[in-house]
Design a protein around this motif. Structure first.
Motif, PDB file in Angstrom:
ATOM      1  N   CYS A 172      14.399 -11.795  -5.000  1.00 37.83           N
ATOM      2  CA  CYS A 172      13.878 -12.516  -4.757  1.00 37.83           C
ATOM      3  C   CYS A 172      12.209 -12.007  -5.935  1.00 37.83           C
ATOM      4  CB  CYS A 172      12.942 -11.959  -3.188  1.00 37.83           C
ATOM      5  SG  CYS A 172      11.840 -13.038  -2.317  1.00 37.83           S
ATOM      6  N   ASN A 194       9.073 -11.032  -4.036  1.00 37.90           N
ATOM      7  CA  ASN A 194       8.839 -10.483  -3.580  1.00 37.90           C
ATOM      8  C   ASN A 194       8.999  -9.253  -3.161  1.00 37.90           C
ATOM      9  OD1 ASN A 194       6.355 -12.825  -4.083  1.00 37.90           O
ATOM     10  ND2 ASN A 194       8.323 -14.114  -2.554  1.00 37.90           N
ATOM     11  N   CYS A 213       8.553  -8.137   1.033  1.00 41.05           N
ATOM     12  CA  CYS A 213       7.690  -8.139   1.615  1.00 41.05           C
ATOM     13  C   CYS A 213       7.796  -7.205   2.809  1.00 41.05           C
ATOM     14  CB  CYS A 213       8.166 -10.122   2.837  1.00 41.05           C
ATOM     15  SG  CYS A 213       7.361 -11.307   2.037  1.00 41.05           S
ATOM     16  N   CYS A 227      11.167  -7.245   5.421  1.00 44.46           N
ATOM     17  CA  CYS A 227      13.146  -8.523   5.039  1.00 44.46           C
ATOM     18  C   CYS A 227      13.674  -7.213   3.744  1.00 44.46           C
ATOM     19  CB  CYS A 227      12.347  -9.598   4.223  1.00 44.46           C
ATOM     20  SG  CYS A 227      13.099 -10.774   2.931  1.00 44.46           S
ATOM     21  N   ARG A 251      13.757  -8.460   0.114  1.00 45.92           N
ATOM     22  CA  ARG A 251      12.521  -7.778  -1.013  1.00 45.92           C
ATOM     23  C   ARG A 251      12.985  -6.899  -1.793  1.00 45.92           C
ATOM     24  NH1 ARG A 251      10.590  -2.829   2.640  1.00 45.92           N
ATOM     25  NH2 ARG A 251       8.704  -2.821   0.610  1.00 45.92           N
ATOM     26  N   LYS A 261       3.555 -13.917  -2.822  1.00 39.17           N
ATOM     27  CA  LYS A 261       3.887 -14.219  -0.904  1.00 39.17           C
ATOM     28  C   LYS A 261       2.560 -13.327  -0.875  1.00 39.17           C
ATOM     29  CE  LYS A 261       6.216 -14.803   2.342  1.00 39.17           C
ATOM     30  NZ  LYS A 261       7.811 -14.807   3.214  1.00 39.17           N
TER      31      LYS A 261
HETATM   32  S1  SF4 Z   1      10.985 -12.777   3.648  1.00 34.69           S
HETATM   33 FE1  SF4 Z   1       9.585 -12.293   1.398  1.00 34.69          FE
HETATM   34  S2  SF4 Z   1      11.086 -10.850   0.236  1.00 34.69           S
HETATM   35 FE2  SF4 Z   1      11.921 -11.930   2.146  1.00 34.69          FE
HETATM   36  S3  SF4 Z   1      12.978 -13.593   0.873  1.00 34.69           S
HETATM   37 FE3  SF4 Z   1      11.269 -14.227   2.277  1.00 34.69          FE
HETATM   38  S4  SF4 Z   1       9.571 -14.140   0.297  1.00 34.69           S
HETATM   39 FE4  SF4 Z   1      11.555 -13.105  -0.340  1.00 34.69          FE
END
Ligand code: SF4
Length: 487
Positions: free
Chosen positions: A110, A112, A114, A117, A120, A231
């Motif tokens: 990923c 992003n 976040c 999570c 991340r 995101k």
């Molecule tokens: S929540 Fe955010 S960090 Fe986790 S998989 Fe989804 S986009 Fe990626």
């Protein structure tokens, strides 16, 4: 570890979806309006409460002010009336069937970051992995052995998981045949795409495309989703399901991660989102999800906005009343006992026997491996245990995929409103799909209980022609290799 799925043609340079918005690409979440309703409405007026409940019982979606009134109602005896009304509406619109599915995590790369999570990008402890074609089929095969017919395939946001890739993995999953079994409906939980991308994934035969806003509160959104990440773009994400509808997707799913910000505001955001989709596209969301923040490796999950169990029941019941025709998904994030209780407040779909580690259905036998999962699961029961518990509490476990396969999707699905739809389609299809499960996958105990329920249910079907047809089909499932009967 081979983490590529061979696409039919030489892979072109992968790119992230364009940032073009939909025809309705506006930020429709006006916090002053949502907070305005929450400030003005005092709640706790029994007369108004019963007026709102009557409106909801007539299966009419509630307005933002009516939803705010329910959210502000906290006198225990009046909250009990909300619970009672939600139970009744659930029975009237969804009957006693509970649709079962399994999550299948395909890849956790990923881009992003976040905060909540464990996938991340800045989490050094995360075990990064993407299923190979063979591993994907192996997972699906293991899920078929359990008795599953419906999946939700989950992906991080990454150039490797573009629309072509998602479409190809969906096709791969549908090709897996195990004895008499194959997967009949695949939903997706993945990143926002552009219209071209949504069309590709739609054409691969998906059911629902789920994209959760996580939080509708702008400031909190920017806090937990760094603005220098993809995101981090609030409007692009809020607009995503508009683009999905405009690209031809039939069913979309929305959701919020409860615990990031005030739960009443998030319920207002979800209801506003549902009303907006209904207004602009003539079709509200197919499903709403309301996961609660859970511990996750390498993530920040402590929050001043954590939702306690009582308020969680209230938000489920209020969502039930506010959006009568939207399916409600309660996942195995929640502990088994709480799930059993909350089902009655309006939930129509649950996952069961879930493994959320990449490769989990063949590699993880018992305890969860947090570094390989996105969050901590609350319910570790097997599919057969969940089916057994549903039967025990008088619900009908269902693996039905009929509406999707006969085209009763999106706006057409609205015919769901036709009186007697449950009796004509949902309950019979639930009984047929349950019969298959019992005879092909259940343990003797579950088989015994399930057969008793089916016998009793068949007796209650008034329509003689329908009853005869169902008895014939149930008998053929029990005595032959014929499968896949539905209405
Ligand atoms: S929540 Fe955010 S960090 Fe986790 S998989 Fe989804 S986009 Fe990626």
């Amino acid at each position: 570890m081979n983490d590529t799925i061979t696409l039919p043609t030489a892979p072109k340079t992968k790119r992230m979806p364009s940032k073009t918005l939909s025809e309705n690409g506006v930020d429709f979440i006006d916090e002053d309006v949502l907070n305005g309703h929450l400030n003005v409405e005092l709640g706790n007026d029994p007369v108004r409460l019963r007026e709102i409940i009557d409106k909801s019982q007539s299966k009419t979606p509630l307005s933002l002010s009516e939803t705010a009134f329910l959210l502000k109602t906290d006198r225990p005896e009046l909250v009990e009336e909300i619970f009672t009304a939600a139970r009744q509406l659930k029975r009237d619109v969804y009957g006693r069937r509970i649709v079962l599915f399994a999550p299948l995590y395909v890849g956790n790369r990923c881009i992003n970051d976040c905060s909540y999570c464990s996938f991340r990008r800045s989490n050094p402890d995360a075990t990064r992995r993407t299923l190979s074609e063979q591993e994907l089929k192996h997972q699906v095969s293991s899920l078929l052995d359990e008795g599953h017919k419906r999946l939700i395939m989950v992906y991080g946001e990454h150039t490797n998981y573009d629309a072509d890739y998602i479409a190809e993995t969906v096709r791969q999953a549908y090709t897996v045949q195990k004895g008499l079994d194959s997967i009949r409906r695949i939903n997706i939980n993945a990143a926002p795409l552009d219209k071209e991308g949504f069309k590709k994934v739609h054409d691969a035969g998906i059911g629902t495309y789920q994209i959760f806003m996580e939080t509708y509160h702008h400031e909190t959104y920017n806090k937990v989703h760094p603005t220098n990440t993809r995101k981090g773009d609030y409007l692009y994400r809020l607009d995503a399901l508009n683009r999905a509808y405009e690209a031809g997707c039939d069913d979309v799913g929305i959701g919020a991660l409860f615990g990031l910000y005030d739960w009443r505001f998030e319920v207002m955001g979800l209801v506003k989102h549902a009303l907006f989709l209904q207004e602009k596209y003539g079709c509200g969301p197919h499903t709403i999800s309301f996961p609660r923040l859970r511990p996750a490796s390498g993530a920040e999950t402590e929050s001043e906005y954590a939702v306690n169990d009582y308020d969680f029941k209230r938000l489920v019941a209020i969502l039930r009343l506010a959006v009568p025709y939207t399916g409600m998904i309660l996942t195995a994030r929640e502990p088994a006992e709480l799930r059993k209780e909350i089902l009655e407040f309006g939930v129509s779909q649950i996952d069961a026997g879930s493994k959320i580690e990449i490769g989990g259905y063949t590699e993880i036998s018992s305890a969860q491996t947090m570094e390989r999962g996105q969050f901590e699961l609350g319910d570790h029961r097997s599919l057969d245990m969940v089916v057994g518990d549903l039967l025990e509490q008088g619900d009908i476990p269902s693996f039905c995929t009929a509406c999707y396969r006969v085209g009763r999707t999106g706006e057409q699905f609205m015919e769901f409103a036709i009186p007697g739809f449950i009796e004509k389609f949902c309950t019979p299809n639930a009984l047929l799909s349950l019969t298959e499960y019992l005879h092909d996958h259940a343990c003797p105990e579950t088989l015994k209980h399930g057969q008793k329920l089916i016998e009793k249910e068949l007796e209650t079907i008034e329509n003689k022609v329908l009853r005869r047809k169902l008895i014939d089909w149930v008998d053929r499932i029990e005595t032959s290799k014929e499968r896949d009967f539905y209405l």
